[in-house]
Design an enzyme around this catalytic site. Structure first.
Site, mmCIF file in Angstrom:
data_model
loop_
_atom_site.group_PDB
_atom_site.id
_atom_site.type_symbol
_atom_site.label_atom_id
_atom_site.label_comp_id
_atom_site.label_asym_id
_atom_site.label_seq_id
_atom_site.Cartn_x
_atom_site.Cartn_y
_atom_site.Cartn_z
ATOM 1 N N LYS A 20 4.358 -2.142 -5.909
ATOM 2 C CA LYS A 20 2.925 -2.032 -5.660
ATOM 3 C C LYS A 20 2.610 -2.511 -4.245
ATOM 4 O O LYS A 20 2.080 -3.611 -4.015
ATOM 5 C CB LYS A 20 2.134 -2.824 -6.698
ATOM 6 C CG LYS A 20 0.650 -2.449 -6.760
ATOM 7 C CD LYS A 20 -0.020 -3.102 -7.946
ATOM 8 C CE LYS A 20 -1.513 -2.824 -7.996
ATOM 9 N NZ LYS A 20 -1.818 -1.411 -8.310
ATOM 10 N N TYR A 53 0.314 -6.036 -3.539
ATOM 11 C CA TYR A 53 -0.985 -6.484 -4.027
ATOM 12 C C TYR A 53 -1.080 -6.317 -5.540
ATOM 13 O O TYR A 53 -0.259 -5.642 -6.157
ATOM 14 C CB TYR A 53 -2.118 -5.717 -3.347
ATOM 15 C CG TYR A 53 -2.337 -4.306 -3.861
ATOM 16 C CD1 TYR A 53 -3.398 -4.025 -4.716
ATOM 17 C CD2 TYR A 53 -1.486 -3.259 -3.500
ATOM 18 C CE1 TYR A 53 -3.609 -2.732 -5.190
ATOM 19 C CE2 TYR A 53 -1.694 -1.976 -3.962
ATOM 20 C CZ TYR A 53 -2.749 -1.712 -4.816
ATOM 21 O OH TYR A 53 -2.959 -0.443 -5.298
ATOM 22 N N GLU A 90 1.366 10.749 -11.194
ATOM 23 C CA GLU A 90 0.282 9.854 -11.598
ATOM 24 C C GLU A 90 -0.969 10.185 -10.809
ATOM 25 O O GLU A 90 -0.961 11.061 -9.944
ATOM 26 C CB GLU A 90 0.684 8.397 -11.379
ATOM 27 C CG GLU A 90 1.099 8.077 -9.951
ATOM 28 C CD GLU A 90 1.754 6.706 -9.821
ATOM 29 O OE1 GLU A 90 1.594 5.867 -10.724
ATOM 30 O OE2 GLU A 90 2.428 6.483 -8.794
#
Length: 284
Positions: free
Chosen positions: A148, A33, A180
């Site tokens: 992703k 996505y 992250e």
């Protein structure tokens, strides 16, 4: 008025949109996505998102059902049909529908879905003036975080853990180092030096990250791309995150430890200003 969404070539009212129960995105999270921000009716960093989408598809040996030009046209049409001034366009590509089997199907047709989310005042979030509070959690995701994919259960769990702790988000820790945030790249500032983890399979190659680092270097700011520890982060002068939907957002507290005086720092504040100004000018 019903929101108009895009499903495999058709623009439909959202309550009429359908995807097969055999779609591999639903059964295996076999999909990728992208999310592109819209400011003033224009798309930010579209080319970067399109390039990363293609990279994710290539890494998973998945076909792209449209060209970049076609994808841009779909984005613009959805923004227009839904009257989006400020907001987001979400797109998802899956391997398509096929009888359930772990092996990739040979003849499945990719599924392409897009929808918009209206976010009035997206660039004027009051959080930019108060800053985010984050907690740390172990990073137990799979090893290919640079792709992703729609495998977002653990990031969702991390955001819920932060919410239960009275914080805004979570930074993930692996072997003592920050990877992250749950849906963003993480940075610290020490002695006016911006430090953020280097690119690799361990983190998403953020589109906003790339733009912000470029702008920082153009503004003669010192940038160091390396892993940093949780202890370094807690001792930093300031911190911030970047993402397509939050742009540059200051972090003022990590695990209840205040950074600096507990307010957004000058580096993050200035980078947010630069990013929004430059991105608006380049928006399509």
């Amino acid at each position: 008025m019903s929101r108009i969404v895009y499903v495999n070539g058709d623009y439909l009212p959202e309550d009429e949109a359908r995807v097969s129960v055999f779609d591999r995105g639903f059964l295996f999270a076999d999909g990728v996505y992208e999310v592109t921000s819209v400011l003033g009716g224009k798309l930010l960093d579209f080319a970067g998102h399109a390039k990363r989408l293609q990279r994710s598809l290539d890494e998973l040996e998945m076909a792209n059902p449209v060209t970049e030009d076609e994808l841009l046209a779909i984005h613009r049409e959805l923004v227009s049909r839904n009257g989006i001034e400020d907001g987001l366009v979400y797109l998802q590509v899956t391997r398509g529908a096929a009888d359930r089997d772990f092996a990739y199907p040979k003849d499945a047709k990719p599924t392409l879905v897009l929808f918009t989310q209206s976010k009035p005042g997206l660039a004027d979030s009051p959080v930019a003036k108060s800053g985010l509070k984050v907690i740390s959690i172990p990073d137990i995701r799979w090893g290919r975080r640079d792709i992703k994919t729609v495998q977002l259960l653990y990031p969702s769990m991390g955001k819920m853990a932060a919410k239960k702790a009275g914080a805004d988000d979570a930074w993930m820790i692996e072997d003592g180092f920050v990877t992250e945030g749950t849906s963003n790249n993480a940075y610290i500032v020490t002695g006016n030096r911006i430090i953020t983890r280097h690119l690799g399979n361990e983190i998403l190659h953020g589109i906003t990250r790339a733009a912000v680092l470029r702008f920082a270097r153009e503004a003669q700011m010192e940038v160091e791309e390396r892993a940093f520890t949780l202890d370094e982060a807690k001792a930093a002068d300031e911190a911030f995150i970047t993402s397509a939907s939050m742009f540059v957002m200051p972090v003022v507290e990590i695990d209840s430890v205040k950074l600096g005086d507990g307010t957004p720092g000058p580096v993050a504040t200035r980078l947010r200003e630069i990013y929004l100004e430059e991105s608006r000018q380049a928006a399509v």
